[in-house]
Design a protein around this motif. Sequence first.
Motif, PDB file in Angstrom:
ATOM      1  N   ARG A  56       0.940  -1.255  -0.059  1.00 49.53           N
ATOM      2  CA  ARG A  56       0.029   0.036   0.116  1.00 49.53           C
ATOM      3  C   ARG A  56       0.768   1.201  -0.047  1.00 49.53           C
ATOM      4  O   ARG A  56       0.378   2.275   0.148  1.00 49.53           O
ATOM      5  N   GLN A  57       2.103   1.138  -0.138  1.00 46.33           N
ATOM      6  CA  GLN A  57       3.069   2.305   0.230  1.00 46.33           C
ATOM      7  C   GLN A  57       3.461   2.803  -1.366  1.00 46.33           C
ATOM      8  O   GLN A  57       3.410   1.799  -2.355  1.00 46.33           O
ATOM      9  N   PRO A  58       4.054   3.802  -1.801  1.00 49.64           N
ATOM     10  CA  PRO A  58       4.708   4.377  -2.871  1.00 49.64           C
ATOM     11  C   PRO A  58       5.744   3.539  -3.436  1.00 49.64           C
ATOM     12  O   PRO A  58       6.392   2.931  -2.585  1.00 49.64           O
ATOM     13  N   GLU A  59       5.970   3.516  -4.573  1.00 50.41           N
ATOM     14  CA  GLU A  59       7.109   2.749  -5.051  1.00 50.41           C
ATOM     15  C   GLU A  59       8.567   3.235  -4.607  1.00 50.41           C
ATOM     16  O   GLU A  59       9.084   2.216  -4.230  1.00 50.41           O
ATOM     17  N   ARG A  60       8.620   4.490  -4.208  1.00 53.73           N
ATOM     18  CA  ARG A  60       9.670   4.754  -3.486  1.00 53.73           C
ATOM     19  C   ARG A  60      10.074   4.325  -2.154  1.00 53.73           C
ATOM     20  O   ARG A  60      11.034   4.036  -1.707  1.00 53.73           O
ATOM     21  N   VAL A  61       8.834   4.170  -1.444  1.00 49.09           N
ATOM     22  CA  VAL A  61       9.136   3.628  -0.120  1.00 49.09           C
ATOM     23  C   VAL A  61       9.466   2.191  -0.205  1.00 49.09           C
ATOM     24  O   VAL A  61      10.491   1.495   0.345  1.00 49.09           O
ATOM     25  N   ARG A  62       8.679   1.470  -1.219  1.00 54.91           N
ATOM     26  CA  ARG A  62       9.210   0.036  -1.423  1.00 54.91           C
ATOM     27  C   ARG A  62      10.677  -0.288  -1.731  1.00 54.91           C
ATOM     28  O   ARG A  62      11.326  -1.242  -1.446  1.00 54.91           O
ATOM     29  N   TRP A  63      10.997   0.559  -2.662  1.00 51.97           N
ATOM     30  CA  TRP A  63      12.395   0.500  -3.045  1.00 51.97           C
ATOM     31  C   TRP A  63      13.488   0.854  -1.948  1.00 51.97           C
ATOM     32  O   TRP A  63      14.307   0.250  -1.662  1.00 51.97           O
ATOM     33  N   GLN A  64      13.093   1.790  -1.155  1.00 55.16           N
ATOM     34  CA  GLN A  64      13.853   2.009   0.154  1.00 55.16           C
ATOM     35  C   GLN A  64      13.890   1.015   1.081  1.00 55.16           C
ATOM     36  O   GLN A  64      14.819   0.555   1.752  1.00 55.16           O
ATOM     37  N   ALA A  65      12.846   0.114   1.022  1.00 55.35           N
ATOM     38  CA  ALA A  65      12.718  -0.954   1.960  1.00 55.35           C
ATOM     39  C   ALA A  65      13.534  -2.198   1.619  1.00 55.35           C
ATOM     40  O   ALA A  65      14.052  -2.806   2.164  1.00 55.35           O
ATOM     41  N   ARG A  66      13.654  -2.233   0.316  1.00 56.06           N
ATOM     42  CA  ARG A  66      14.321  -3.378  -0.421  1.00 56.06           C
ATOM     43  C   ARG A  66      16.164  -3.058  -0.376  1.00 56.06           C
ATOM     44  O   ARG A  66      16.745  -3.546   0.033  1.00 56.06           O
ATOM     45  N   LEU A  67      16.226  -1.448  -0.539  1.00 51.37           N
ATOM     46  CA  LEU A  67      17.699  -1.221  -0.627  1.00 51.37           C
ATOM     47  C   LEU A  67      18.200  -0.810   0.868  1.00 51.37           C
ATOM     48  O   LEU A  67      19.526  -0.895   1.073  1.00 51.37           O
ATOM     49  N   LEU A  68      17.428  -0.184   1.591  1.00 55.40           N
ATOM     50  CA  LEU A  68      17.869   0.288   3.203  1.00 55.40           C
ATOM     51  C   LEU A  68      16.845  -0.189   3.935  1.00 55.40           C
ATOM     52  O   LEU A  68      16.448   0.528   4.719  1.00 55.40           O
ATOM     53  N   PRO A  69      16.913  -1.521   4.094  1.00 54.02           N
ATOM     54  CA  PRO A  69      15.980  -2.142   5.341  1.00 54.02           C
ATOM     55  C   PRO A  69      16.382  -1.628   6.689  1.00 54.02           C
ATOM     56  O   PRO A  69      17.556  -1.547   6.753  1.00 54.02           O
ATOM     57  N   VAL A  70      15.535  -1.641   7.602  1.00 55.09           N
ATOM     58  CA  VAL A  70      15.748  -0.905   8.688  1.00 55.09           C
ATOM     59  C   VAL A  70      16.612  -2.042   9.456  1.00 55.09           C
ATOM     60  O   VAL A  70      17.605  -1.636  10.516  1.00 55.09           O
ATOM     61  N   ALA A  71      16.151  -3.518   9.190  1.00 54.14           N
ATOM     62  CA  ALA A  71      17.350  -4.425   9.889  1.00 54.14           C
ATOM     63  C   ALA A  71      18.840  -4.085   9.452  1.00 54.14           C
ATOM     64  O   ALA A  71      19.661  -4.247  10.560  1.00 54.14           O
ATOM     65  N   GLY A  72      18.953  -4.123   8.188  1.00 53.45           N
ATOM     66  CA  GLY A  72      20.507  -3.627   7.703  1.00 53.45           C
ATOM     67  C   GLY A  72      21.020  -2.377   8.447  1.00 53.45           C
ATOM     68  O   GLY A  72      22.225  -2.364   8.799  1.00 53.45           O
ATOM     69  N   ARG A  73      20.219  -1.397   8.603  1.00 54.17           N
ATOM     70  CA  ARG A  73      20.662   0.050   8.954  1.00 54.17           C
ATOM     71  C   ARG A  73      20.903  -0.061  10.326  1.00 54.17           C
ATOM     72  O   ARG A  73      22.040   0.551  11.115  1.00 54.17           O
ATOM     73  N   ASP A  74      20.222  -0.875  11.194  1.00 57.81           N
ATOM     74  CA  ASP A  74      20.508  -1.051  12.665  1.00 57.81           C
ATOM     75  C   ASP A  74      21.686  -1.722  12.860  1.00 57.81           C
ATOM     76  O   ASP A  74      22.667  -1.593  13.631  1.00 57.81           O
ATOM     77  N   LEU A  75      22.080  -2.847  12.042  1.00 62.40           N
ATOM     78  CA  LEU A  75      23.043  -3.427  12.187  1.00 62.40           C
ATOM     79  C   LEU A  75      24.481  -3.043  11.915  1.00 62.40           C
ATOM     80  O   LEU A  75      25.325  -2.873  12.577  1.00 62.40           O
TER      81      LEU A  75
END
Length: 772
Positions: free
Chosen positions: A723-742
């Motif tokens: 339900r999110q815009p395309e840019r949000v979905r790409w950010q979730a793929r390229l910069l996932p929260v789990a990766g940023r936290d690690l």
Amino acid sequence: MSAPVRMTVAAAMATALAALTLWPVFATQPWLVPAWAAIGLVAGTGWVLRRLPVPRILVPLGQLIVLLEAFLLSAVPDAMAWLVLPTPGALAALGERVGDGFAAMAHYAPPVPAEPGLVVLACGGIAALAVAVDSLAVTWPLVPWTGLPLLAAYAVPAAVIRGGLPWFLFIPIAAGYVVLLVAEGHGRVARWGRPVGGTERRGPVLHTAALTTTGRRVGSAVIALAVVVPAVLPALPEGVFGTGSGGGGGPGGRVISTDNPIVDLRRDLVRPDNVEILRFRTNADRPEYIRLVALDDYDGRLWKASRRAVPEEQRVDNGLPEAPGLTDEVPRTEARTQFQISDSLDVRWLPLTYPTTAIDIGGDWRYDRGTLDVVGSDRRTAGERYLTTSLVLTPTVESLQQAGDPPSDLAPLLAVPRDTGRVIDGALADALRGKNPASKYEAAVDVQGWFRDTFTYSTARRAGNSDSALSSFLADQSGYCEQFAATMALMARQLGIPARVAVGFLPGTQASTGEWVVRANDAHAWPELYFEGVGWVRFEPTPPNRTGNAPAWTTPVGAPTGVSSAAASGPESSRSRSVIPQAGLNAGTGSGGEVQAVDSTPWGRIAVAATVLLAVALTPALGMLARRRRWRHADGSPVAEAEVAWAELRDAVRDGRGTWDPARTPRGTAAALGSQARLPTAARAALVRIAAAVEHARYAPSTTQVGDLRQDVAVVREALLARQPERVRWQARLLPVAGRDLLARIVGLGGSALDAASMAGYRVRQRLPFAR
């Protein structure tokens, strides 16, 4: 550790770190140990004097007296006593050492050799800095003001190093300043009184670890910003106090300021940008070399201009004398040349062709009789326009072969140091092997041909002392124009021919308008040899791929006569050159002569951009690694898998730009997400199963496996992102929260290591009675 001791150590540490900015000024680093010893001497003297009942004003005075004694001990030869009184003899010895240092400063451009005089000057400057920092940090507690002398310690070498200091040398000096501020802050907090917390066996202890950690991390962030921001912004210099392209005069502020032709040309002409130096229009059949200054004194290390008298009666508007040694028998034509100097060339030496007979120019310009060099008394070249009349000489081979002995007043221009002479004799033997020159002129022609035919032109030359580097140049048979010019001049002197080295420019490239345009890369050096009846004659030992054909009067019989190298090289050879010379000609060394043009690639910005791209590229992999690690550590445990599913759900909500409230119960969170995100039925059911599993794991007496929670999390995540815009979905793929936290945790390991080291040091100090 008491506050005075802590501040004394911090001041010494900050000064020692600041001393590292002199590292690129010297070719070798034997100065560093005595410099740090001087810093320790200042710190120890200050600590002792502050423990005595003496006025504070006497502390820096006592430090200076102790430093003077130390420098006298180093300057007085064969000093056997522990104390050297400042007698006139001792002071004269120290003054001579300092004078040698200033003389070497006038001879060399960075990186300079570690000569005793230069080491004394470097250690003296660092010792003075240590006194200033110690006084401001400890004697008078004005710690923030220590930034001024520390900044000066960075700014001075940054002003003399070509292209500025490397950006990373800002880090130690900034770190030293942060150490001073943190140490001073520690003392301020300690003065607040006893802590509310308990005490240790030895008495009250103020725990300031959190404050120290915060200060250290803030300081590290500030240093990183000071170094990184200039590197990533194209409008700023490349690093702290590096070279920029804005401001100032000339094109883009790139002004070449030359007062000392030996030192400054190397520093100012070696630029990554091939700026325009001058342009000229001439009625001569071919353009001539353009000369700035003749270097006629060789002291065993480098070529330099001798001391010259230019009284007022030698103003050029009164006319110029005839060229020394030139007679009417030499064929000549007269040429008129209109020069236009750009704002980029700001020097005292007037660019001219040799020999010039008249100059139409405003201001007080004066000539030297022996060289016909013209120097400004109250003017500089930037923006000057002037008209010259000069002679285009074409001496015959016969006149050069029949030249008589030079006059006695040119005897100094035959001098060759003994050690250098031994090197030159071997080179002459190689150059003349198999030859049978009938005259000094023919021997000079043979030497020129040996260089041009046997050697290769290359800017890849290593630095060193003059004699060893001269030997290296002759052994490798590869070098650049100053090395060829300087070495041939020495060889000519060894042959009994007065010789000097001229520094100036090749004629450049002819524009469509008919003007000749000379740029920084056209800078050049060549030898001038004296022949009685002809005067000073230009030779060209630099190989033809740089200069074209040799001058016609130096061409051996039977070889192509050609024209002067200027005409032969033409626009094409000038256009393709990528080297810029300096006027301090250290014969055969890498510290003098032509050097490789500086690479203008913005390495600072490239490094930062590469780091950012690497972090972005690693983040998805780190996110996948973090998720797999969570499920692997759960190891099939229903309780652990429920908590992992809950953590995965939290990350999915954050990736979808949703709001996660940790205060809600699992059931409340599921209800809120289901209604706010308007999840489809399958996703709602999966969300309910995840919430139920977490409730059972946390509150039930026993827990059993509740379906495939990993699959349920994937269903909910996909529904949230759909339900999110395309840019949000790409950010979730390229910069996932789990990766940023690690990634943040990995970066935080450095700070944690510093914290651990700080606490370890604190515990050690608490166990050492003398450190409390």
